[in-house]
Design an enzyme around this catalytic site. Sequence first.
Site, mmCIF file in Angstrom:
data_model
loop_
_atom_site.group_PDB
_atom_site.id
_atom_site.type_symbol
_atom_site.label_atom_id
_atom_site.label_comp_id
_atom_site.label_asym_id
_atom_site.label_seq_id
_atom_site.Cartn_x
_atom_site.Cartn_y
_atom_site.Cartn_z
ATOM 1 N N ASN A 1 -19.464 -3.606 21.179
ATOM 2 C CA ASN A 1 -20.727 -3.540 21.915
ATOM 3 C C ASN A 1 -20.798 -4.711 22.884
ATOM 4 O OD1 ASN A 1 -23.664 -2.403 22.054
ATOM 5 N ND2 ASN A 1 -23.890 -4.628 21.914
ATOM 6 N N TYR B 1 -27.863 -11.184 26.209
ATOM 7 C CA TYR B 1 -28.939 -11.836 25.469
ATOM 8 C C TYR B 1 -28.990 -13.301 25.892
ATOM 9 C CZ TYR B 1 -27.226 -7.944 22.619
ATOM 10 O OH TYR B 1 -26.760 -6.722 22.205
ATOM 11 N N ARG B 2 -30.172 -13.805 26.128
ATOM 12 C CA ARG B 2 -30.265 -15.201 26.552
ATOM 13 C C ARG B 2 -29.906 -16.122 25.381
ATOM 14 N NH1 ARG B 2 -36.864 -15.641 27.162
ATOM 15 N NH2 ARG B 2 -37.291 -16.464 25.065
ATOM 16 N N ARG C 1 -30.613 -15.027 21.157
ATOM 17 C CA ARG C 1 -31.880 -14.302 21.118
ATOM 18 C C ARG C 1 -31.635 -12.821 21.395
ATOM 19 N NH1 ARG C 1 -34.745 -11.796 24.548
ATOM 20 N NH2 ARG C 1 -36.956 -11.409 24.209
ATOM 21 N N LEU D 1 -33.030 -8.877 20.205
ATOM 22 C CA LEU D 1 -34.058 -8.116 19.500
ATOM 23 C C LEU D 1 -33.391 -7.205 18.479
ATOM 24 C CD1 LEU D 1 -36.426 -7.268 22.474
ATOM 25 C CD2 LEU D 1 -36.529 -9.205 20.901
ATOM 26 N N ARG E 1 -31.294 -4.039 19.372
ATOM 27 C CA ARG E 1 -30.184 -4.133 20.319
ATOM 28 C C ARG E 1 -28.845 -4.075 19.593
ATOM 29 N NH1 ARG E 1 -31.693 -6.332 25.266
ATOM 30 N NH2 ARG E 1 -29.587 -5.736 25.912
ATOM 31 N N GLY E 2 -27.817 -3.649 20.325
ATOM 32 C CA GLY E 2 -26.513 -3.393 19.719
ATOM 33 C C GLY E 2 -25.924 -4.573 18.976
ATOM 34 N N GLU F 1 -18.917 0.313 26.907
ATOM 35 C CA GLU F 1 -19.273 -0.257 28.211
ATOM 36 C C GLU F 1 -18.029 -0.529 29.043
ATOM 37 O OE1 GLU F 1 -22.736 -1.166 25.495
ATOM 38 O OE2 GLU F 1 -20.555 -1.299 25.323
ATOM 39 N N ASP G 1 -40.423 -16.153 31.124
ATOM 40 C CA ASP G 1 -39.641 -14.922 31.126
ATOM 41 C C ASP G 1 -40.135 -13.942 32.186
ATOM 42 O OD1 ASP G 1 -41.780 -13.386 30.006
ATOM 43 O OD2 ASP G 1 -41.237 -14.090 28.007
#
Length: 497
Positions: A175, A179-180, A192, A194, A197-198, A241, A290
């Site tokens: 994957n 991500y920040r 970070r 969520l 998310r993969g 991807e 953000d």
Amino acid sequence: MDAMKYNDLRDFLTLLEQQGELKRITLPVDPHLEITEIADRTLRAGGPALLFENPKGYSMPVLCNLFGTPKRVAMGMGQEDVSALREVGKLLAFLKEPEPPKGFRDLFDKLPQFKQVLNMPTKRLRGAPCQQKIVSGDDVDLNRIPIMTCWPEDAAPLITWGLTVTRGPHKERQNLGIYRQQLIGKNKLIMRWLSHRGGALDYQEWCAAHPGERFPISVALGADPATILGAVTPVPDTLSEYAFAGLLRGTKTEVVKCISNDLEVPASAEIVLEGYIEQGEMAPEGPYGDHTGYYNEVDSFPVFTVTHITQREDAIYHSTYTGRPPDEPAVLGVALNEVFVPILQKQFPEIVDFYLPPEGCSYRLAVVTIKKQYAGHAKRVMMGVWSFLRQFMYTKFVIVCDDDVNARDWNDVIWAITTRMDPARDTVLVENTPIDYLDFASPVSGLGSKMGLDATNKWPGETQREWGRPIKKDPDVVAHIDAIWDELAIFNNGKSA
């Protein structure tokens, strides 16, 4: 789908410079706040990508505003302009839910699309540019990278454009996610992500399958544009991807095995961070300015320990900032909007257009126009938008209009809302739904409500009253006035023609 080909980020920058789409900044500029200010002003003016060659205190240049216009997003996807991204969306729609051939001729017609996909596995290299320089152990020092601090009250420097590479314990495909990552030490970052998310899902599965074991992870910075954009595109779960990036590029994505783990990273990446997450090691992340235009609240996320840094000679650090739109993610949203339309139309053929206004934080509000076919149709479309793609899980407002309304013109949309809606009858409220935890307006972090607005003309069963008929001009009168318009000289300062 003919693609413009770039072997790596540097190829892309060369083309941008040839077309006046890249500006080199030789004046020393500080990654602490100053680069953000310059990039923000440039983006708002529709300006070029920026390569800061002398960031203060660092020997590594900083690339910013790379995808600061929809045109450059399209170019990064191998297309000439944004309109061509509809073709990318059509390909993704086909790959997401391919229809079985209806006969031999249909099979023959679909064969090129199947061959495109089958011919796009990755190409594995033994050595790669991204491993020209290697540091490990105590020599790892993230402070040598010109990581930007974007806003005055940000907690620390923040990596923003890293492609995080993970693999779950029961999956063959990797994957890629963006991500920040907050810098908290010379070899420590906060990841970070969520929970849906993969990367986070791969980590959760790893923890369940391998309790107490370190989760391997790598982050690539400065990959080729097709790979970067592949990580932010709604690629079907069955397609990697990397394979999608190969479809965009027209050539297989070249990857190389990491030095310290079995993950494969883009061979041409400028910088690669390799390491692990120790199960249970968490740290408070934020606050950060953000994409909402606000600072988000502090929350705990896993800590990424970096054991190796590999990079190209004369590596370039790719970065961005997020803030109140317009920003680079908002521009990406405008371009990717064109990719979403065919995907939604594949599932809901009645959809004419779909628009995510950038001022709505790129995903929190959607306007949909449909060819309405029955009473209650608008509500079905609302539910479909919220449930079909996980990209719209956090969309708070969905406005549905008829196809005589331009979804991208607020004059049209507001006219439809104010003339075709009864607030009580035509508003749908759904409580206790998933909401972005950055959305501080929700009563509970991560849980809030959604609103659907049915701004369509009402059908029998939806109203008991005679419905209004829109005013339409007499075409003969319009044609006659067109013919004599110049003679009227209304906008010619009163002078006769």
